[in-house]
Design a protein around this motif. Structure first.
Motif, short mmCIF file in Angstrom:
data_model
loop_
_atom_site.label_atom_id
_atom_site.label_comp_id
_atom_site.label_asym_id
_atom_site.label_seq_id
_atom_site.Cartn_x
_atom_site.Cartn_y
_atom_site.Cartn_z
N ARG A 122 0.84 -1.20 0.00
CA ARG A 122 0.00 0.00 0.00
C ARG A 122 0.87 1.25 0.00
O ARG A 122 0.75 2.10 -0.87
CB ARG A 122 -0.93 0.01 1.22
N SER A 123 1.78 1.36 0.99
CA SER A 123 2.66 2.53 1.07
C SER A 123 3.75 2.27 2.10
O SER A 123 3.63 1.40 2.95
CB SER A 123 1.87 3.79 1.44
N LEU A 124 4.83 3.05 1.99
CA LEU A 124 5.90 3.06 2.97
C LEU A 124 6.13 4.51 3.34
O LEU A 124 6.48 5.33 2.48
CB LEU A 124 7.18 2.43 2.41
N THR A 125 5.92 4.85 4.61
CA THR A 125 5.94 6.24 5.05
C THR A 125 6.97 6.45 6.15
O THR A 125 7.08 5.62 7.06
CB THR A 125 4.56 6.67 5.57
N LEU A 126 7.73 7.54 6.04
CA LEU A 126 8.72 7.89 7.06
C LEU A 126 8.12 8.91 8.02
O LEU A 126 7.48 9.87 7.60
CB LEU A 126 9.97 8.48 6.40
N TYR A 127 8.34 8.67 9.32
CA TYR A 127 7.85 9.59 10.35
C TYR A 127 9.04 10.16 11.12
O TYR A 127 10.00 9.44 11.45
CB TYR A 127 6.92 8.86 11.32
N ARG A 128 8.98 11.46 11.38
CA ARG A 128 10.01 12.14 12.17
C ARG A 128 9.37 12.72 13.42
O ARG A 128 8.40 13.47 13.33
CB ARG A 128 10.65 13.27 11.35
N ASN A 129 9.90 12.33 14.57
CA ASN A 129 9.34 12.77 15.86
C ASN A 129 7.83 12.53 15.90
O ASN A 129 7.05 13.39 16.33
CB ASN A 129 9.65 14.25 16.11
N ASN A 130 7.42 11.35 15.40
CA ASN A 130 6.02 10.88 15.39
C ASN A 130 5.12 11.66 14.44
O ASN A 130 3.91 11.43 14.42
CB ASN A 130 5.42 10.92 16.80
#
Length: 255
Positions: A106-114
């Motif tokens: 579906r997707s690959l998402t990067l999170y920074r500090n939530n």
């Protein structure tokens, strides 16, 4: 078992059959002999087909096993995120190739500090990303969220601290056209300041492209990736000052 039934009614391909105790049975008329009409008596032989039952059961179990082998043994794995390099204002993160098993991505998402930092483009081909514009000497946390048709998987959080201006260990140089003497001096300077070893090719974690002449495929690649192209004197200045110096004055072609 032999059962005698009386035909009560024939209508639209369906026959109403009557048992001796006047119970009604709907029966496809196409299965009855020719010439049957209301009032005819038909004999129906009923028996259990043990062999067919066993074959059907075996076929069902085989199908179940195939489904289990295909979909039940393996599932998508959570991403494995790690730090590749850090500088004063940027970091490079990398991860192992995505394992989907039989699920759909579906997707690959990067999170920074939530907070959502961005979606990774073409995640089946890309296994690294660069985040720029960070504050000097600040701590950040990052994690990946993998969304698939089989569920959502989160990587462990990676805590990263950008370097102070006096930390030169993040400098990662790819050399371009220069003399053998300049290259040797460059390697020696990088070793003294604790920077990374010279790279053979321009990569996502290349921080500077060092050369004395602007030509060649590597130089073109550096320009395409917006990597600063500087003269060897920039490394010498960093070593002399003991800190990152502004590269602008050492850009190739700038006096």
């Amino acid at each position: 078992m032999l059962i005698s039934l009386t035909v009560g009614k024939l209508d639209a391909g369906l026959a109403i059959l009557l048992t001796e105790d006047k119970r009604l049975i709907e029966f496809p008329s196409i299965l009855l002999p020719q010439g049957i009409a209301s009032g005819s008596i038909v004999d129906i032989q009923v028996s259990r087909n043990i062999q067919a039952e066993a074959a059907a059961k075996d076929a069902f179990n085989t199908l179940q096993d195939e489904i289990y082998q295909l979909y039940g043994l393996h599932s998508p794995q959570k991403p494995t995120l790690r730090l590749r390099n850090a500088t004063q204002t940027s970091i490079v993160l990398e991860w192992d190739p995505i394992e989907l098993a039989t699920a759909k991505l579906r997707s690959l998402t990067l999170y920074r500090n939530n907070g959502k930092a961005g979606t990774i483009p073409n995640p089946m081909a890309h296994t690294s990303t660069k985040i720029s514009g960070l504050a000097v000497g600040e701590e950040y946390s990052f994690h990946l969220i993998l969304r698939t048709s089989a569920g959502t998987y989160s990587s462990d959080k990676v805590t990263v601290k950008t370097h102070k201006m006096t930390d030169l260990s993040g400098i990662t140089v790819c050399p371009g056209v220069m003399s053998a003497e300049d290259r040797e001096a460059l390697e020696t300077s990088l070793q003294r300041i604790g920077a990374k070893r010279l790279q053979d090719i321009v990569r996502i974690d290349t921080t500077h492209f060092v050369c004395t002449e602007g030509r060649g495929h590597a130089w073109e690649k550096a320009l395409e990736m917006n990597i600063p192209v500087v003269r060897p004197e920039w490394i010498e200045a960093c070593e002399r000052e003991g800190r990152i110096v502004v590269a602008r004055n050492y850009y190739l072609g700038v006096d």
